[in-house]
Design a protein around this motif. Structure first.
Motif, PDB file in Angstrom:
ATOM      1  N   GLU A 335      24.170  32.308  40.313  1.00 37.60           N
ATOM      2  CA  GLU A 335      24.169  33.764  40.286  1.00 37.60           C
ATOM      3  C   GLU A 335      25.384  34.365  39.607  1.00 37.60           C
ATOM      4  OE1 GLU A 335      23.978  32.021  43.113  1.00 37.60           O
ATOM      5  OE2 GLU A 335      21.802  32.105  43.431  1.00 37.60           O
ATOM      6  N   ALA A 336      26.514  33.673  39.638  1.00 41.06           N
ATOM      7  CA  ALA A 336      27.732  34.331  39.188  1.00 41.06           C
ATOM      8  C   ALA A 336      28.766  33.306  38.735  1.00 41.06           C
ATOM      9  CB  ALA A 336      28.320  35.200  40.293  1.00 41.06           C
ATOM     10  N   LEU A 337      29.729  33.816  38.018  1.00 46.62           N
ATOM     11  CA  LEU A 337      30.933  33.071  37.668  1.00 46.62           C
ATOM     12  C   LEU A 337      32.061  33.622  38.529  1.00 46.62           C
ATOM     13  CD1 LEU A 337      32.720  31.207  35.851  1.00 46.62           C
ATOM     14  CD2 LEU A 337      32.984  33.189  34.330  1.00 46.62           C
ATOM     15  N   TRP A 338      32.669  32.760  39.343  1.00 51.43           N
ATOM     16  CA  TRP A 338      33.771  33.163  40.211  1.00 51.43           C
ATOM     17  C   TRP A 338      35.079  32.786  39.528  1.00 51.43           C
ATOM     18  CZ3 TRP A 338      32.383  35.637  44.723  1.00 51.43           C
ATOM     19  CH2 TRP A 338      31.034  35.523  45.086  1.00 51.43           C
ATOM     20  N   LEU A 339      35.983  33.738  39.444  1.00 48.59           N
ATOM     21  CA  LEU A 339      37.248  33.530  38.744  1.00 48.59           C
ATOM     22  C   LEU A 339      38.398  33.924  39.652  1.00 48.59           C
ATOM     23  CD1 LEU A 339      39.089  33.177  36.179  1.00 48.59           C
ATOM     24  CD2 LEU A 339      38.510  35.557  35.610  1.00 48.59           C
ATOM     25  N   ARG A 340      39.420  33.062  39.715  1.00 47.04           N
ATOM     26  CA  ARG A 340      40.618  33.388  40.489  1.00 47.04           C
ATOM     27  C   ARG A 340      41.842  32.909  39.712  1.00 47.04           C
ATOM     28  NH1 ARG A 340      40.842  31.605  46.561  1.00 47.04           N
ATOM     29  NH2 ARG A 340      39.704  33.573  46.744  1.00 47.04           N
ATOM     30  N   VAL A 341      42.831  33.792  39.582  1.00 43.70           N
ATOM     31  CA  VAL A 341      44.128  33.447  39.002  1.00 43.70           C
ATOM     32  C   VAL A 341      45.175  33.732  40.064  1.00 43.70           C
ATOM     33  CG1 VAL A 341      45.764  33.848  37.128  1.00 43.70           C
ATOM     34  CG2 VAL A 341      43.309  34.070  36.695  1.00 43.70           C
ATOM     35  N   ARG A 342      45.838  32.676  40.518  1.00 42.95           N
ATOM     36  CA  ARG A 342      46.750  32.808  41.645  1.00 42.95           C
ATOM     37  C   ARG A 342      48.090  32.177  41.292  1.00 42.95           C
ATOM     38  NH1 ARG A 342      44.729  29.927  46.960  1.00 42.95           N
ATOM     39  NH2 ARG A 342      44.795  28.200  45.475  1.00 42.95           N
ATOM     40  N   ASP A 343      49.165  32.891  41.630  1.00 42.62           N
ATOM     41  CA  ASP A 343      50.501  32.329  41.469  1.00 42.62           C
ATOM     42  C   ASP A 343      51.163  32.232  42.823  1.00 42.62           C
ATOM     43  OD1 ASP A 343      52.462  34.644  42.016  1.00 42.62           O
ATOM     44  OD2 ASP A 343      51.102  35.563  40.557  1.00 42.62           O
ATOM     45  N   SER A 344      52.187  31.421  42.903  1.00 37.95           N
ATOM     46  CA  SER A 344      52.924  31.233  44.156  1.00 37.95           C
ATOM     47  C   SER A 344      54.330  31.792  44.032  1.00 37.95           C
ATOM     48  CB  SER A 344      52.979  29.743  44.530  1.00 37.95           C
ATOM     49  OG  SER A 344      53.542  28.984  43.461  1.00 37.95           O
ATOM     50  N   GLY A 345      54.446  32.901  43.335  1.00 44.21           N
ATOM     51  CA  GLY A 345      55.737  33.534  43.140  1.00 44.21           C
ATOM     52  C   GLY A 345      56.189  34.289  44.366  1.00 44.21           C
ATOM     53  N   PRO A 346      57.196  35.130  44.203  1.00 45.73           N
ATOM     54  CA  PRO A 346      57.743  35.878  45.349  1.00 45.73           C
ATOM     55  C   PRO A 346      56.811  36.937  45.886  1.00 45.73           C
ATOM     56  CG  PRO A 346      58.775  36.589  43.305  1.00 45.73           C
ATOM     57  CD  PRO A 346      57.949  35.385  42.974  1.00 45.73           C
ATOM     58  N   GLY A 347      55.728  37.205  45.183  1.00 48.60           N
ATOM     59  CA  GLY A 347      54.790  38.206  45.677  1.00 48.60           C
ATOM     60  C   GLY A 347      55.104  39.578  45.156  1.00 48.60           C
ATOM     61  N   PRO A 348      54.170  40.508  45.253  1.00 53.33           N
ATOM     62  CA  PRO A 348      54.362  41.855  44.726  1.00 53.33           C
ATOM     63  C   PRO A 348      55.338  42.655  45.562  1.00 53.33           C
ATOM     64  CG  PRO A 348      52.307  41.730  45.926  1.00 53.33           C
ATOM     65  CD  PRO A 348      52.854  40.321  45.892  1.00 53.33           C
ATOM     66  N   GLN A 399      41.140  38.130  41.707  1.00 55.81           N
ATOM     67  CA  GLN A 399      39.841  37.508  41.953  1.00 55.81           C
ATOM     68  C   GLN A 399      38.753  38.366  41.316  1.00 55.81           C
ATOM     69  OE1 GLN A 399      39.882  35.593  46.222  1.00 55.81           O
ATOM     70  NE2 GLN A 399      40.643  37.695  46.367  1.00 55.81           N
ATOM     71  N   ALA A 400      37.813  37.712  40.659  1.00 56.29           N
ATOM     72  CA  ALA A 400      36.720  38.434  40.010  1.00 56.29           C
ATOM     73  C   ALA A 400      35.444  37.639  40.157  1.00 56.29           C
ATOM     74  CB  ALA A 400      37.020  38.662  38.528  1.00 56.29           C
ATOM     75  N   VAL A 401      34.342  38.370  40.264  1.00 57.69           N
ATOM     76  CA  VAL A 401      33.028  37.755  40.233  1.00 57.69           C
ATOM     77  C   VAL A 401      32.261  38.441  39.108  1.00 57.69           C
ATOM     78  CG1 VAL A 401      32.185  39.322  42.039  1.00 57.69           C
ATOM     79  CG2 VAL A 401      30.907  37.248  41.504  1.00 57.69           C
ATOM     80  N   LEU A 402      31.771  37.646  38.181  1.00 54.87           N
ATOM     81  CA  LEU A 402      31.078  38.152  37.002  1.00 54.87           C
ATOM     82  C   LEU A 402      29.663  37.592  36.998  1.00 54.87           C
ATOM     83  CD1 LEU A 402      33.925  37.578  34.391  1.00 54.87           C
ATOM     84  CD2 LEU A 402      33.471  39.619  35.753  1.00 54.87           C
TER      85      LEU A 402
END
Length: 419
Positions: A335-348, A399-402
């Motif tokens: 049904e979809a393409l699930w996309l996630r880009v995650r970093d482990s930096g200090p955070g926003p 996070q995105a769902v396309l």
């Protein structure tokens, strides 16, 4: 000029010999040789000396021939006229120093003055000879003719050079004017493209989002109303797609010819690995691409949206994650393409929210068409959804769902660590 000088020299020698043979008298052999020698000296320098040297040598030989032998071949007189014309031309073009700016201008002025003074000085002997000898003699006639023609030739050469310079300067001015017009037009097209992208495209994408949200969030909506809202969303997305194509044309026209990237195929999922490798080389941070599920060919618009979202998320991570590791995760479903880009930096920093309305103040740059709002617009344009915010385990996550097909069963992006 060498061939012409040789022809003039030959004609002058022949004429000098012929006139010497006609008027030959005993004891005049030395005069005849002198006339031939001076005829050569009054023509040959045009072929191997510079402008100033040739003019000086030719005029000096002609003056000596008139005063010593009393005759000057027609070819030698023509050589005097040619030399004076070249000197007049050279008064505007003799100086071409390598230095630019004021040094070049001052050098040209000095050489023009020198050539002008020399031209004025070289014409003086001819009226003096014309006044000192009989006007009915050969020397007198030639001196009178050269008195009129020599300065006229110098003036004509100077005028011709001035006209040539004027044409060159006019062509340069026209080229600069054309360049300014083209630059202004490119700037205006770029401005229009920015306005369309940052203002109009944003509003169209919001129409699509609100229509979809109203269709899904309104309980008990009649089927006809749901269909109309769905049609509104589809129309808005189609309009956004057409606008992006128009923006591509405008940006192609606004950019230099060697940067017309829109003529090349748009990137897709096949280029994600190269994008991740480039991000790793640029930032020096550990960057991984994790793929699960069976990869499938998607709509080119969906693949382009996934690529651009990943590209923007990696750019933000490089700017704000402080070199922390970054994971790019893809999961293919029916049904979809699930996309996630995650970093482990200090955070926003402060002001970061979560969920669909989250805005990362550190990375969202709506005025420039970048950041979270730009990624959300890309996802919405193809019928998808995107959220951005702090990750549960630290760092920041996009996070995105396309859609790969129908999106009705994939409207929510799940929480957790697996896309």
């Amino acid at each position: 000029m060498g061939t012409a000088a040789a022809a003039l020299a030959g004609a002058a020698v022949i004429e000098a010999l012929a006139r010497g043979a006609v008027h030959h008298r005993p004891g005049t052999s030395g005069v005849l040789l002198t006339a031939v020698f001076l005829a050569l000296c009054a023509t040959a320098p045009l072929g191997f000396l510079g402008v100033i040297g040739a003019a000086t040598a030719v005029v000096a030989a002609a003056v000596l021939a008139l005063t010593i032998t009393g005759m000057l071949p027609v070819a030698s007189a023509a050589a005097v006229v040619v030399a004076m014309y070249r000197l007049g031309w050279g008064a505007g073009s003799l100086a071409e120093p390598r230095a630019r700016g004021r040094a070049q201008e001052s050098g040209q002025i000095r050489m023009r003055r020198l050539a002008g003074i020399l031209a004025a000085g070289l014409v003086v002997p001819f009226p003096v000879i014309a006044l000192s000898v009989s006007r009915t003699s050969d020397a007198g006639v030639v001196a009178v003719v050269l008195t009129a023609l020599a300065p006229a030739a110098a003036f004509a050469g100077n005028a011709a050079h001035a006209r040539s310079e004027a044409r060159v300067h006019q062509a340069a001015r026209e080229a600069v004017a054309r360049s300014l017009v083209e630059h202004t037009a490119r700037g205006e097209r770029a401005r229009i493209a920015r306005e369309l992208h940052d203002v109009v495209a944003h509003h169209i994408s919001m129409i699509a989002v609100q229509a979809e949200t109203a269709r899904l969030a309104t309980p008990g909506m009649p089927p006809a109303g749901a269909e109309r809202l769905l049609a509104i969303g589809d129309t808005a997305r189609a309009g956004l797609t057409e606008m992006r194509r128009l923006l591509g044309v405008l940006r192609e026209d606004a950019g230099p010819p060697d940067e017309q990237e829109s003529r090349h195929p748009q990137p897709g999922l096949d280029q994600l690995l190269a994008l991740v490798d480039a991000a790793r080389r640029t930032s020096g941070a550990t960057t991984r691409l994790i793929v699960s599920g069976a990869p499938a060919a998607l709509d080119p618009g969906v693949e382009l949206a996934a690529y651009r979202i990943t590209q923007e998320a990696l750019t933000n991570a490089r700017r704000h994650a402080g070199g922390a590791p970054v994971d790019v995760e893809l999961r293919f479903t029916a049904e979809a393409l699930w996309l996630r880009v995650r970093d482990s930096g200090p955070g926003p920093g402060a002001g970061v929210g979560t969920g669909d309305g989250a805005v990362n103040q550190a990375t969202d740059l709506p005025a420039g068409g970048h950041g979270v709002s730009g990624m959300r617009e890309r996802a919405t344009a193809v019928g998808g959804r995107l959220t951005a915010g702090p990750a549960p385990t630290g760092g920041f996550v996009v996070q995105a769902v396309l859609p790969a097909g129908s999106l009705e069963s994939t409207n929510e992006i799940p929480d957790g660590d697996t896309p």
